[in-house]
Design a protein around this motif. Structure first.
Motif, PDB file in Angstrom:
ATOM      1  N   LYS A 245      -9.824 -29.906   0.771  1.00 25.01           N
ATOM      2  CA  LYS A 245     -10.411 -29.149   1.784  1.00 25.01           C
ATOM      3  C   LYS A 245     -10.296 -27.571   0.873  1.00 25.01           C
ATOM      4  CE  LYS A 245     -13.571 -27.183   5.313  1.00 25.01           C
ATOM      5  NZ  LYS A 245     -14.620 -27.809   5.064  1.00 25.01           N
ATOM      6  N   VAL A 246     -11.306 -27.394  -0.502  1.00 26.42           N
ATOM      7  CA  VAL A 246     -11.379 -26.013  -0.963  1.00 26.42           C
ATOM      8  C   VAL A 246     -12.106 -24.961  -0.503  1.00 26.42           C
ATOM      9  CG1 VAL A 246     -11.746 -25.266  -3.249  1.00 26.42           C
ATOM     10  CG2 VAL A 246     -11.155 -27.458  -2.698  1.00 26.42           C
ATOM     11  N   HIS A 247     -12.067 -23.978  -0.210  1.00 26.01           N
ATOM     12  CA  HIS A 247     -12.389 -22.476   0.378  1.00 26.01           C
ATOM     13  C   HIS A 247     -12.492 -21.968  -1.102  1.00 26.01           C
ATOM     14  CE1 HIS A 247     -11.280 -24.298   4.160  1.00 26.01           C
ATOM     15  NE2 HIS A 247      -9.899 -25.372   4.174  1.00 26.01           N
ATOM     16  N   TYR A 248     -13.507 -21.584  -1.152  1.00 32.97           N
ATOM     17  CA  TYR A 248     -14.048 -20.447  -2.649  1.00 32.97           C
ATOM     18  C   TYR A 248     -14.394 -18.880  -2.054  1.00 32.97           C
ATOM     19  CZ  TYR A 248     -15.663 -19.298  -6.864  1.00 32.97           C
ATOM     20  OH  TYR A 248     -16.188 -17.857  -8.085  1.00 32.97           O
ATOM     21  N   LEU A 249     -13.711 -18.330  -2.741  1.00 32.70           N
ATOM     22  CA  LEU A 249     -14.231 -16.811  -2.577  1.00 32.70           C
ATOM     23  C   LEU A 249     -15.132 -16.801  -4.009  1.00 32.70           C
ATOM     24  CD1 LEU A 249     -13.981 -14.488  -0.279  1.00 32.70           C
ATOM     25  CD2 LEU A 249     -12.543 -13.370  -2.545  1.00 32.70           C
ATOM     26  N   GLY A 250     -16.274 -16.154  -4.356  1.00 39.67           N
ATOM     27  CA  GLY A 250     -17.104 -15.862  -4.887  1.00 39.67           C
ATOM     28  C   GLY A 250     -18.305 -15.783  -4.939  1.00 39.67           C
ATOM     29  N   PHE A 251     -19.169 -15.621  -5.996  1.00 42.25           N
ATOM     30  CA  PHE A 251     -20.601 -15.454  -6.070  1.00 42.25           C
ATOM     31  C   PHE A 251     -21.471 -14.458  -4.960  1.00 42.25           C
ATOM     32  CE2 PHE A 251     -20.367 -20.335  -5.230  1.00 42.25           C
ATOM     33  CZ  PHE A 251     -20.849 -20.524  -4.081  1.00 42.25           C
ATOM     34  N   TRP A 252     -22.242 -14.385  -4.625  1.00 36.99           N
ATOM     35  CA  TRP A 252     -23.757 -13.392  -4.060  1.00 36.99           C
ATOM     36  C   TRP A 252     -24.489 -14.945  -3.381  1.00 36.99           C
ATOM     37  CZ3 TRP A 252     -21.595  -8.691  -3.283  1.00 36.99           C
ATOM     38  CH2 TRP A 252     -21.060  -8.095  -4.100  1.00 36.99           C
ATOM     39  N   HIS A 253     -25.156 -14.633  -2.270  1.00 36.08           N
ATOM     40  CA  HIS A 253     -25.413 -15.232  -1.955  1.00 36.08           C
ATOM     41  C   HIS A 253     -26.337 -14.816  -0.324  1.00 36.08           C
ATOM     42  CE1 HIS A 253     -26.764 -18.862   1.342  1.00 36.08           C
ATOM     43  NE2 HIS A 253     -27.147 -18.884  -0.214  1.00 36.08           N
ATOM     44  N   ASN A 254     -27.343 -15.093  -0.577  1.00 39.66           N
ATOM     45  CA  ASN A 254     -28.684 -14.874   0.644  1.00 39.66           C
ATOM     46  C   ASN A 254     -28.801 -15.851   1.273  1.00 39.66           C
ATOM     47  OD1 ASN A 254     -31.203 -14.362   1.940  1.00 39.66           O
ATOM     48  ND2 ASN A 254     -31.827 -12.226   0.495  1.00 39.66           N
ATOM     49  N   PRO A 255     -28.744 -15.918   2.370  1.00 34.31           N
ATOM     50  CA  PRO A 255     -28.593 -16.940   3.230  1.00 34.31           C
ATOM     51  C   PRO A 255     -30.626 -17.131   3.933  1.00 34.31           C
ATOM     52  CG  PRO A 255     -27.613 -15.173   5.271  1.00 34.31           C
ATOM     53  CD  PRO A 255     -28.097 -14.953   3.045  1.00 34.31           C
ATOM     54  N   LYS A 256     -30.697 -15.802   3.812  1.00 30.43           N
ATOM     55  CA  LYS A 256     -32.826 -16.376   4.212  1.00 30.43           C
ATOM     56  C   LYS A 256     -32.788 -16.960   3.206  1.00 30.43           C
ATOM     57  CE  LYS A 256     -32.653 -12.047   7.181  1.00 30.43           C
ATOM     58  NZ  LYS A 256     -33.388 -10.449   7.448  1.00 30.43           N
ATOM     59  N   THR A 257     -32.851 -16.950   1.964  1.00 34.73           N
ATOM     60  CA  THR A 257     -33.907 -17.569   0.590  1.00 34.73           C
ATOM     61  C   THR A 257     -32.825 -19.027   0.153  1.00 34.73           C
ATOM     62  OG1 THR A 257     -32.799 -15.425  -0.545  1.00 34.73           O
ATOM     63  CG2 THR A 257     -34.818 -15.252   0.407  1.00 34.73           C
ATOM     64  N   ASN A 258     -31.936 -18.492   1.057  1.00 33.62           N
ATOM     65  CA  ASN A 258     -30.717 -19.826  -0.290  1.00 33.62           C
ATOM     66  C   ASN A 258     -30.952 -19.252  -1.074  1.00 33.62           C
ATOM     67  OD1 ASN A 258     -28.529 -21.526   0.094  1.00 33.62           O
ATOM     68  ND2 ASN A 258     -30.202 -23.298  -0.453  1.00 33.62           N
TER      69      ASN A 258
END
Length: 327
Positions: free
Chosen positions: A176-189
């Motif tokens: 199971k991989v847990h990654y810290l990275g990129f930017w993300h807008n959850p409202k627009t995905n």
């Protein structure tokens, strides 16, 4: 004489029964303690942390939070490259390796492997960049099971984990991989991969996103940016206490941020990496949802953290650090 002999025999029988009961009780207590110990060992998360430790400051704090933590069975810390930094040398992975080794030395811990990672990013989406780190991930993945997966936290570039997957795809169901990275807008995905960790190996990031059956969760920069420590608090908790405490303070004071002119006296620091370790240790401090991967990647669902309780995370970090100082 017969009565005395009978009394002697009675005493012997009573003594034997008490002795037997005592030993049975001891055996029972031993078995109970053994079962508790076994249960605790089984409930600890089997973990490898892949860290570009020399890149910044928060990596060091994240590793300290994970070491000797009751939530984790920390099997190893692998070193990662960060070649895009303007401060980068031609051997960034070695720089990370040295700090990993220093942290382990200062905390006087044993049985945590420190395999060296790849010094360059992937050049081709089908070809791994093999290293002792990727080999270690493969080895530990094969010791895991589908029902008790190996957890791998990526604090920097994805090179080592992507290389492990490309080298041996049979490990996919066991990690199971847990990654810290990129930017993300959850409202627009909507995703923005123009982020430091992602930029250090874009091909490797896409390998993780494009691997259909890979169990992947992401602590985005969007979410983790809200966990901020102040220098005032760090000094009050650490300064002058020697060992790892002074080492962390010195790292804060000597590392100069190159990406911003704000806060020139470095009174605050975003603890991006601490956020993902705390999220794994305490999922109750977080909120997450499933989202489709970016449009340019294989369309599948991944888990993304959308909220973290920063106050609880910081309080928990300092509570753990207190236990380290008391050892």
């Amino acid at each position: 004489m017969r009565r005395h002999q009978d009394n002697f025999n009675l005493v012997h029988v009573i003594y034997f029964k008490i002795y037997t009961m005592k030993n049975s009780l001891l055996i029972y207590v031993f078995m109970a303690l053994f079962c508790v110990s076994l249960t605790q060992a089984q409930t600890k998360i089997p973990l490898i942390i892949d860290a570009d430790t020399a890149n910044e400051v928060d990596d060091l704090f994240a590793l300290v939070r994970a070491i000797n933590a009751p939530e984790f069975n920390l099997l190893g810390i692998t070193s990662a490259q960060f070649h895009t930094s303007p401060l980068a040398t031609d051997s960034t992975v070695v720089e990370s390796q040295r700090i990993n080794e220093k942290i382990i030395e200062l905390l006087k811990v044993k049985n945590i492997a420190l395999p060296l990672g790849a010094n360059k990013p992937l050049a081709d989406k089908h070809k791994p960049m093999p290293s002792p780190a990727s080999a270690f991930i493969i080895k530990k993945a094969h010791q895991a099971t589908i029902n008790n997966k190996l957890h791998v936290v990526i604090l920097g570039s994805c090179t080592n984990v992507a290389s492990a997957i490309l080298t041996d795809p049979s490990i996919i169901s066991k990690i199971k991989v847990h990654y810290l990275g990129f930017w993300h807008n959850p409202k627009t995905n909507s995703y923005n991969k123009k982020e430091f960790n992602s930029g250090n190996d874009v091909i490797a990031v896409n390998v993780l996103l494009n691997t259909p059956k890979l169990d992947l969760s992401v602590m985005t920069a969007t979410t983790s940016q809200h966990l901020v420590f102040t220098k005032k608090t760090v000094d009050s908790k650490l300064k002058g206490k020697g060992g790892i405490a002074n080492y962390l303070v010195n790292r804060w004071e000597t590392y100069k941020r190159w990406w911003t002119k704000k806060d020139p006296k470095q009174k605050k620091w975003i603890m991006w990496d601490v956020a993902i370790i705390e999220a794994l240790a305490h999922p109750e401090f977080t909120k997450s949802n499933t989202f489709l991967t970016p449009a340019e990647n294989t369309q599948r669902h991944i888990s993304i953290y959308t909220h973290i309780d920063t106050k609880k995370m910081e309080a928990d970090f300092w509570q753990h650090f207190k236990t380290l100082l008391n050892k």
